[in-house]
Design an enzyme around this catalytic site. Structure first.
Site, PDB file in Angstrom:
ATOM      1  CE  LYS A 182     -10.023   3.804  25.936  1.00 41.95           C
ATOM      2  NZ  LYS A 182      -8.843   3.726  26.820  1.00 41.95           N
ATOM      3  CD  GLU A 188     -19.930  -6.904  32.073  1.00 37.01           C
ATOM      4  OE1 GLU A 188     -19.206  -7.494  32.890  1.00 37.01           O
ATOM      5  OE2 GLU A 188     -19.474  -6.336  31.051  1.00 37.01           O
ATOM      6  N   GLY A 237     -10.850   4.314  31.579  1.00 34.91           N
ATOM      7  CA  GLY A 237     -12.184   4.395  32.150  1.00 34.91           C
ATOM      8  C   GLY A 237     -12.218   4.984  33.538  1.00 34.91           C
ATOM      9  NE  ARG A 238      -7.078   2.435  36.494  1.00 35.39           N
ATOM     10  CZ  ARG A 238      -6.777   1.745  35.389  1.00 35.39           C
ATOM     11  NH1 ARG A 238      -7.742   1.349  34.586  1.00 35.39           N
ATOM     12  NH2 ARG A 238      -5.519   1.471  35.091  1.00 35.39           N
ATOM     13  CD  GLU A 323      -9.708  -1.402  36.206  1.00 35.63           C
ATOM     14  OE1 GLU A 323     -10.552  -2.293  36.345  1.00 35.63           O
ATOM     15  OE2 GLU A 323      -9.913  -0.349  35.563  1.00 35.63           O
ATOM     16  CG  HIS A 354     -22.378   2.013  65.733  1.00 34.58           C
ATOM     17  ND1 HIS A 354     -22.683   1.929  67.081  1.00 34.58           N
ATOM     18  CD2 HIS A 354     -22.219   3.333  65.475  1.00 34.58           C
ATOM     19  CE1 HIS A 354     -22.719   3.140  67.604  1.00 34.58           C
ATOM     20  NE2 HIS A 354     -22.440   4.018  66.653  1.00 34.58           N
ATOM     21  CE  LYS A 476     -14.237  -6.747  30.845  1.00 37.64           C
ATOM     22  NZ  LYS A 476     -13.882  -5.538  30.070  1.00 37.64           N
TER      23      LYS A 476
END
Length: 503
Positions: A182, A188, A237-238, A323, A354, A476
Site C-alpha cells: 500500500k 519485508e 490491506g485485509r 487485526e 485427527h 516494526k
C-alpha cells in the site's frame, strides 16, 4: 454508552443447547438462513431466543443501521485515520467518486491480465505481506487449479527460504514480479522485491518485468517499476483483494473470474444492506459471536473447512477478524468494557479431526466451532470421497452437541469405570455450519463478503474501529531500530537475545 452491559450481566450462565430446540419450536427456522448460495445453520449455538433479542436491542442501540449506511456511502468510518473504508466500492456500492475510481482501476488490471496471459508469461512471483498476500493466496488456492494462465507463486515471508523456493520454480526469462504494498515501503515486501529483481537482472532481466500494485504510485515509479496499478488509500490491506491486488486471480483464471468474485460479494452487500437485522446473515452471525464472548465468556472461535480448496480460509480470517477487532479502546479512545475479537483459529477437515478435535470434544476450553462445507465436490473422483467428507463434517457438529453420558460410556467400556470416564463426552458444545451450494468465484466472493460484514457488525456492537491496525506498528519500529544499531534500552532478555543472534 455500553450497549453490551445487559449481556455481560448474564455472563457464564449455562445454556442447555439441546433443550433450546424443545423450548423454542421455531428455533431451527429462526436461526437458519440462506443467502447468495450459502446456507447458515446457527441453531446449535448457545444463543437462546431471549439472548438474541438482547443482542438485537444492542445492535439498534449501537446504531448498526446508521454505521452500515456510513460504510456503503463512503463516509468516514475509520476515525483514527480520518478515512472511509471503500472495499464495497470495488464491487459497486459506494460514493460516485469511489466507485468510478474502482471501475477504472479494475479496467486497467483486466487489460494487464489479458496482455500477460497472451505474451508468453509463464510464471508470476507475487510479493506482498498481510492482506497483500493472504487474500491473493486464498483466491488462487480455492479457484486456480484449473486456470489456464501463468502459475502464480505468492511470497510473503522475509525468510529467504520462501522466495528461494518460488524462484527455483520459475524461469526468469518468462517470469513477472508483482509487488504489492500500500505504501510501497513495507520492509519485508521491498526486501523480497530487491532480491527478486537481482535474480531477474542476473539472467538479463530488468525492472520492466516488475508490476507494482500500490496506493502510492509515485513511490512505485520512483523505484522503477515497469508498470503500476493503483488502488485507493482508503482500502485497507485485509480488504484489498477486490481491487488490483486480486490481479493474480485474473492472471491465472482470467479477468472474468475476478469480476464474478466481485459480483458474489456485491450480492452479499445487497443482502447485508437491505435485509432486516433479524433475517440478515452477517448480522446474525456477528450477534452470535459477540454473545459467545460477552454472554458465555467464550473467546475462542474455531473454523474448520471441509473442502481442501478452502484450506487457507482460517488463516485469511485470522487477519480479517483479529487485526480488525483486536482492539482495547473504543472509537473515542476509551477503554473497552469487555472482550473484543475472539482468538480465531482452525484447520481443514478431516485432517483436524485427527489432530485438534480431542480438545474440542473433551478439553476444558469451550468455544464456538464453525464448520464450512460445500455440497458439490470440486473433483471427478468417486463420490465416496465427498460423501465421507460431508458425513464427517455433519457428524462432528452433532457429536459436539450430543456428547456421551457416563452410563453410555460404561456400556462400551466392559465395566471399567476409569475407561468409561475417559470415554465420556460432556456434549452441549456450540457449533454452527455454513453449507455452500458450490465453490466458484461468485460464491467465494459472497463468502468473503459475509465474513467482512460480520466483522464490521461485531465492531459496531463493540464500539471500536475495525479499519485501523496500530497494533502492528510498534514491533516494526523496534525491528527497524535494531537493524540500524540504535540503542533502544530494552530489557536484559531482549539485549541478550540480540547479541546471541548477531544483531
Amino acid at each position: 454508552m455500553d450497549h453490551l452491559a445487559p449481556i455481560r450481566r448474564l455472563a457464564a450462565q449455562p445454556v442447555d443447547i439441546a433443550g433450546l430446540f424443545a423450548a423454542e419450536p421455531d428455533r431451527l427456522a429462526r436461526l437458519s438462513l440462506s443467502a447468495c448460495s450459502i446456507h447458515a445453520d446457527l441453531s446449535r449455538l448457545a444463543l437462546p431466543a431471549a439472548g438474541l433479542e438482547l443482542m438485537l436491542e444492542a445492535a439498534r442501540a449501537a446504531d448498526l443501521a446508521g454505521w452500515r449506511e456510513r460504510l456503503f456511502s463512503g463516509a468516514v468510518v475509520n476515525p483514527t485515520e480520518g478515512r472511509a473504508a471503500t472495499h464495497t466500492a470495488e464491487r459497486g456500492s459506494g460514493s460516485a467518486a469511489d466507485t468510478l475510481a474502482a471501475t477504472r482501476s479494475a479496467a486497467a488490471a483486466d487489460a494487464l491480465a489479458n496482455r500477460l496471459r497472451r505474451d508468453g508469461t509463464r510464471h508470476v512471483i507475487h510479493i506482498g505481506i498481510g492482506g497483500s498476500a493472504l487474500g491473493p493466496a486464498l483466491l488462487l488456492d480455492a479457484l486456480g487449479r484449473d486456470g489456464d494462465g501463468p502459475a502464480v507463486h505468492v511470497v510473503s515471508n522475509i525468510d529467504g527460504e520462501a522466495l528461494a523456493r518460488a524462484m527455483a520454480a520459475c524461469d526468469p526469462a518468462t517470469t513477472r514480479l508483482v509487488i504489492v504494498s500500500k505504501t510501497f515501503t513495507t520492509l519485508e515486501t521491498m526486501t523480497n522485491a530487491e532480491t527478486a529483481l537481482a535474480w531477474l537482472a542476473a539472467a538479463g532481466g530488468s525492472r520492466d518485468q516488475c508490476i507494482a500494485i500500490t496506493a502510492r504510485p509515485d513511490r512505485a515509479r520512483a523505484w522503477g517499476a515497469g508498470e503500476v496499478l493503483e488502488f485507493a488509500d482508503s482500502l485497507g490491506g485485509r480488504y484489498s483483494l477486490w481491487s488490483a491486488v486480486g490481479l493474480p486471480l485474473a492472471l491465472r483464471c482470467g479477468p472474468e473470474a475476478l469480476a464474478q468474485l466481485r459480483a458474489g460479494a456485491a450480492a452479499m452487500d445487497a443482502h447485508f444492506r437491505e435485509r432486516p437485522l433479524f433475517r440478515n446473515l452477517p448480522v446474525l452471525a456477528a450477534l452470535a459471536d459477540v454473545w459467545a464472548a460477552h454472554g458465555q465468556g467464550q473467546q475462542s472461535r474455531a473454523v474448520f473447512c471441509y473442502d481442501e480448496r478452502l484450506r487457507l480460509l482460517p488463516a485469511y480470517l485470522q487477519q480479517l477478524e483479529m487485526e480488525s477487532n483486536g482492539k482495547r479502546v473504543t472509537r473515542d479512545g476509551a477503554p473497552v468494557a469487555g472482550p473484543t475479537a475472539s482468538i480465531t483459529w482452525g484447520g481443514t477437515g478431516t485432517d483436524a479431526q485427527h489432530a485438534v478435535f480431542q480438545l474440542l470434544h473433551q478439553g476444558t476450553v469451550v468455544g464456538p466451532v464453525e464448520f464450512v462445507a460445500v455440497t458439490q465436490p470440486g473433483h471427478q473422483l468417486p463420490s465416496s470421497h465427498h460423501r465421507q467428507l460431508l458425513a464427517s463434517c455433519l457428524a462432528q457438529g452433532a457429536a459436539l452437541l450430543k456428547g456421551r453420558t457416563f452410563a453410555e460410556a460404561q456400556a462400551v467400556s466392559g465395566g471399567d469405570d476409569a475407561l468409561a470416564r475417559a470415554k465420556t463426552f460432556p456434549g452441549n458444545r456450540p457449533s454452527s455450519t455454513l453449507l455452500l451450494d458450490r465453490l466458484d468465484a461468485e460464491t467465494l466472493g459472497a463468502l468473503i463478503a459475509f465474513y467482512e460484514h460480520r466483522t464490521f457488525t461485531a465492531a459496531v456492537l463493540l464500539g471500536i474501529n475495525p479499519f485501523d491496525q496500530w497494533g502492528v506498528e510498534l514491533g516494526k519500529e523496534l525491528a527497524n531500530a535494531m537493524l540500524a544499531g540504535t540503542d533502544l534500552g530494552l530489557d536484559p532478555s531482549t539485549a541478550d537475545l540480540m547479541a546471541r543472534a548477531g544483531l
